[in-house]
Every structure is written in C-alpha cells, then in structure tokens.
Scaffold this motif. Structure first.
Motif, PDB file in Angstrom:
ATOM      1  N   UNK A  93      68.930 105.764 -24.382  1.00  0.00           N
ATOM      2  CA  UNK A  93      70.270 105.639 -24.953  1.00  0.00           C
ATOM      3  C   UNK A  93      71.038 104.458 -24.376  1.00  0.00           C
ATOM      4  N   UNK A  94      70.447 103.730 -23.423  1.00  0.00           N
ATOM      5  CA  UNK A  94      71.141 102.633 -22.757  1.00  0.00           C
ATOM      6  C   UNK A  94      70.490 101.296 -23.075  1.00  0.00           C
ATOM      7  N   UNK A  95      71.268 100.232 -22.935  1.00  0.00           N
ATOM      8  CA  UNK A  95      70.709  98.899 -22.961  1.00  0.00           C
ATOM      9  C   UNK A  95      70.148  98.621 -21.580  1.00  0.00           C
ATOM     10  N   UNK A  96      68.842  98.548 -21.467  1.00  0.00           N
ATOM     11  CA  UNK A  96      68.192  98.507 -20.152  1.00  0.00           C
ATOM     12  C   UNK A  96      67.815  97.103 -19.696  1.00  0.00           C
ATOM     13  N   UNK A  97      68.099  96.075 -20.509  1.00  0.00           N
ATOM     14  CA  UNK A  97      67.663  94.722 -20.162  1.00  0.00           C
ATOM     15  C   UNK A  97      68.253  94.242 -18.837  1.00  0.00           C
ATOM     16  N   UNK A  98      69.504  94.605 -18.576  1.00  0.00           N
ATOM     17  CA  UNK A  98      70.120  94.139 -17.328  1.00  0.00           C
ATOM     18  C   UNK A  98      69.414  94.747 -16.120  1.00  0.00           C
ATOM     19  N   UNK A  99      69.028  96.019 -16.197  1.00  0.00           N
ATOM     20  CA  UNK A  99      68.301  96.657 -15.099  1.00  0.00           C
ATOM     21  C   UNK A  99      66.924  96.012 -14.926  1.00  0.00           C
ATOM     22  N   UNK A 100      66.251  95.770 -16.033  1.00  0.00           N
ATOM     23  CA  UNK A 100      64.939  95.138 -15.963  1.00  0.00           C
ATOM     24  C   UNK A 100      65.047  93.762 -15.319  1.00  0.00           C
ATOM     25  N   UNK A 101      66.056  93.004 -15.710  1.00  0.00           N
ATOM     26  CA  UNK A 101      66.240  91.658 -15.170  1.00  0.00           C
ATOM     27  C   UNK A 101      66.461  91.696 -13.672  1.00  0.00           C
ATOM     28  N   UNK A 102      67.291  92.606 -13.210  1.00  0.00           N
ATOM     29  CA  UNK A 102      67.581  92.698 -11.787  1.00  0.00           C
ATOM     30  C   UNK A 102      66.340  93.097 -11.004  1.00  0.00           C
ATOM     31  N   UNK A 103      65.582  94.055 -11.496  1.00  0.00           N
ATOM     32  CA  UNK A 103      64.369  94.491 -10.812  1.00  0.00           C
ATOM     33  C   UNK A 103      63.314  93.382 -10.779  1.00  0.00           C
ATOM     34  N   UNK A 104      63.169  92.678 -11.894  1.00  0.00           N
ATOM     35  CA  UNK A 104      62.150  91.633 -11.961  1.00  0.00           C
ATOM     36  C   UNK A 104      62.466  90.461 -11.037  1.00  0.00           C
ATOM     37  N   UNK A 105      63.733  90.072 -10.972  1.00  0.00           N
ATOM     38  CA  UNK A 105      64.086  88.886 -10.187  1.00  0.00           C
ATOM     39  C   UNK A 105      64.296  89.184  -8.713  1.00  0.00           C
ATOM     40  N   UNK A 106      64.587  90.425  -8.375  1.00  0.00           N
ATOM     41  CA  UNK A 106      64.834  90.752  -6.967  1.00  0.00           C
ATOM     42  C   UNK A 106      63.675  91.531  -6.369  1.00  0.00           C
ATOM     43  N   UNK A 107      63.404  92.708  -6.869  1.00  0.00           N
ATOM     44  CA  UNK A 107      62.324  93.520  -6.308  1.00  0.00           C
ATOM     45  C   UNK A 107      60.975  92.835  -6.466  1.00  0.00           C
ATOM     46  N   UNK A 108      60.717  92.246  -7.634  1.00  0.00           N
ATOM     47  CA  UNK A 108      59.403  91.670  -7.902  1.00  0.00           C
ATOM     48  C   UNK A 108      59.339  90.168  -7.634  1.00  0.00           C
ATOM     49  N   UNK A 109      60.462  89.528  -7.392  1.00  0.00           N
ATOM     50  CA  UNK A 109      60.461  88.130  -6.985  1.00  0.00           C
ATOM     51  C   UNK A 109      60.141  87.125  -8.069  1.00  0.00           C
ATOM     52  N   UNK A 110      60.301  87.495  -9.325  1.00  0.00           N
ATOM     53  CA  UNK A 110      60.059  86.542 -10.404  1.00  0.00           C
ATOM     54  C   UNK A 110      61.188  85.523 -10.484  1.00  0.00           C
ATOM     55  N   UNK A 111      60.849  84.294 -10.851  1.00  0.00           N
ATOM     56  CA  UNK A 111      61.874  83.296 -11.149  1.00  0.00           C
ATOM     57  C   UNK A 111      62.567  83.686 -12.450  1.00  0.00           C
ATOM     58  N   UNK A 112      63.716  83.054 -12.726  1.00  0.00           N
ATOM     59  CA  UNK A 112      64.407  83.341 -13.981  1.00  0.00           C
ATOM     60  C   UNK A 112      63.503  83.074 -15.178  1.00  0.00           C
ATOM     61  N   UNK A 113      62.757  81.967 -15.103  1.00  0.00           N
ATOM     62  CA  UNK A 113      61.887  81.604 -16.223  1.00  0.00           C
ATOM     63  C   UNK A 113      60.776  82.630 -16.426  1.00  0.00           C
ATOM     64  N   UNK A 114      60.171  83.079 -15.317  1.00  0.00           N
ATOM     65  CA  UNK A 114      59.082  84.051 -15.441  1.00  0.00           C
ATOM     66  C   UNK A 114      59.613  85.419 -15.879  1.00  0.00           C
ATOM     67  N   UNK A 115      60.792  85.801 -15.385  1.00  0.00           N
ATOM     68  CA  UNK A 115      61.388  87.072 -15.824  1.00  0.00           C
ATOM     69  C   UNK A 115      61.659  87.031 -17.319  1.00  0.00           C
ATOM     70  N   UNK A 116      62.149  85.902 -17.799  1.00  0.00           N
ATOM     71  CA  UNK A 116      62.391  85.757 -19.236  1.00  0.00           C
ATOM     72  C   UNK A 116      61.099  85.851 -20.021  1.00  0.00           C
ATOM     73  N   UNK A 117      60.028  85.263 -19.472  1.00  0.00           N
ATOM     74  CA  UNK A 117      58.723  85.329 -20.144  1.00  0.00           C
ATOM     75  C   UNK A 117      58.212  86.759 -20.199  1.00  0.00           C
ATOM     76  N   UNK A 118      58.386  87.505 -19.105  1.00  0.00           N
ATOM     77  CA  UNK A 118      57.964  88.903 -19.072  1.00  0.00           C
ATOM     78  C   UNK A 118      58.699  89.710 -20.133  1.00  0.00           C
ATOM     79  N   UNK A 119      60.004  89.495 -20.227  1.00  0.00           N
ATOM     80  CA  UNK A 119      60.828  90.282 -21.134  1.00  0.00           C
ATOM     81  C   UNK A 119      60.828  89.756 -22.555  1.00  0.00           C
TER      82      UNK A 119
END
Length: 267
Positions: A93-119
């Motif tokens: 029921x939520x827009x989860x993209x912001x949570x995914x972005x935060x987890x990918x760039x901080x917990x998983x250490x992806x760059x902005x470009x790689x996080x965008x590619x993942x998503x």
C-alpha cells in the motif's frame, strides 16, 4: 547454472539475503525471494544482464522479481509468518522506492548510478528519493532505544543518531548482564546490539535473553556480518556492518520500526 556464473554471484548472495530480509521484513520472506531469483537464473541464465557488474545484475533481477510479486491485501505466500504477511501488505500500500533507494545506497553501498540501474529508474530520481526516505524516517513513531555497545565512541555516535531521529536512548549497556538488566528495567521499543562486548560476553546471547522476556525489534551492528549470515540458524533481519554510515543506521531503524507494530511509545 554455469560454474563461472556461480562463482561470480557467490560473494554477493549473503549480502543479497541481508538486503532481502531488510526490504521484506523477515528471513522467511526475504529468503523466498532470493530463492526465486536464483531459480530464475538456473532456469534461464540469460535473464541475468551480462553487460553490467554481476552484483548490479543480481540485485536488478531480484528487484524485477520482488516488484512483480507484491502481495495484495488478500494474498498469501506459503511459510510467511503473520508479522511478515502484515509487513508485505503494508509495503503493497506504500510507495517503497524511497526505502529501496536508501537501503541500496547505504546498506548495500551502491553508487547512485548503480542503484538507479538496479531499480530501473533514471539516476536523477535517486537524490529526491533519498530525501523522501529521510523525511519518512523523521516521521517514525517515537520509541525508546537500548544500545548494547562496549566502545564509547561508537555508543556516542549511535546515541546521537537515535536522538536525531527523535527517539530516546533508554540505556547504554556494555555487557550481557547489563543489557538484560537494562532491558527488563526500561522495556525499550528497539535494541541496537554489538556482538562482542566488553567482558567477552556475547551480544547475541544478550539479545536471546531479552527476547525470552518480551518481543522487541533488534538491529545487530558488527564488524563481522558473515558470522551471522551462515544460513544454518535463524538469522537477524536487520544486520549492519562496522564501520557504518549514519544513513544506514537510520534506514535500519526505520525499517525495524516499520515492521514492528508494537514498538514501545515514549511517554
């Protein structure tokens, strides 16, 4: 799965499992999505993009599977606990993209470009999504946090992060016995726990003792995450690696409280 492909993906699987658990809210559901991802690769190795880094390709495929199988209000996945099912329904029921972005760039250490590619989104959306995630964290229900950490500087950093998010530090404990005593006395709504404590005792054992008395979400913070990512026993849903990025801690606190409907309210 070809042996060379297996070797390329193997180092990233424990981290993907950690991410999956943080995203879905539990080990059972997270591991189920990881297994589905791996089965898709076994069935057709071409589903994994070969023109990007294997880790990015693996997470990108995981996201495609996860996004395509979100649970609706009446949906069920075999083996999910009631709490995990509730968490999945909330996510649906939520827009989860912001949570995914935060987890990918901080917990998983992806760059902005790689996080965008993942998503599968434009990189220009990453920064606004991060801002949305931090704003969402600031709106979290206020709670009281028990910090189990024997290093004074680290406990000070964690205390500052907790207070910055609007939560209260219930207590800081340096040993297993102190942690259990503080938990009984303070009844915290969240626990941040190191694994190796000052007197040689275990933060894992401290948490087990605490959870035997009452239910509370726990975030483990350790320099040796592989010790808890063995697949041989129930594993922590929320696991952070030292040294940590403060944003990572904020993201984990947000996720832990999001998936715990009974977090204690501060007076």
């Amino acid at each position: 799965m070809p042996e060379s492909l297996s070797q390329a993906l193997a180092p990233h699987l424990p981290l993907l499992r950690r991410y999956a658990r943080a995203l879905t809210g539990g080990q059972i559901s997270g591991d189920a999505y990881v297994r589905a991802c791996l089965q898709a690769i076994v069935d057709d190795p071409s589903v994994l993009a070969r023109d990007i880094h294997p880790k990015v390709a693996l997470y990108r495929l995981f996201h495609a599977i996860w996004s395509g199988t979100q649970l609706g209000p009446d949906a069920e996945i075999a083996g999910l606990s009631r709490q995990e099912s509730t968490a999945q329904q909330r996510l649906a029921t939520l827009t989860s993209e912001s949570r995914q972005t935060l987890l990918l760039t901080t917990m998983e250490g992806f760059s902005d470009a790689d996080a965008a590619a993942v998503m599968g989104i434009d990189v220009s959306r990453i920064h606004p999504l991060l801002e949305d995630a931090l704003a969402e964290i600031d709106r979290q229900t206020r709670t009281r946090v028990l910090i189990i950490e024997d290093e004074p500087l680290i406990s000070m950093d964690l205390s500052g992060i907790v207070q910055e998010l609007g939560h209260d530090v219930a207590a800081v404990a340096r040993t297993r016995d102190d942690a259990v005593e503080a938990a009984v006395r303070e009844q915290p709504g969240l626990v941040l726990a190191d694994i190796q404590l000052a007197d040689g005792s275990s933060g894992i054992d401290a948490v087990k003792d605490i959870l035997s008395g009452f239910s509370v979400p726990v975030i483990f913070i350790t320099a040796f995450p592989q010790r808890l990512l063995t697949g041989e026993r129930p594993e922590p849903t929320f696991l952070l690696t030292k040294p940590f990025d403060p944003r990572t801690v904020k993201a984990a606190i947000s996720q832990a409280l999001f998936f715990n409907s009974t977090a204690s309210m501060a007076a």
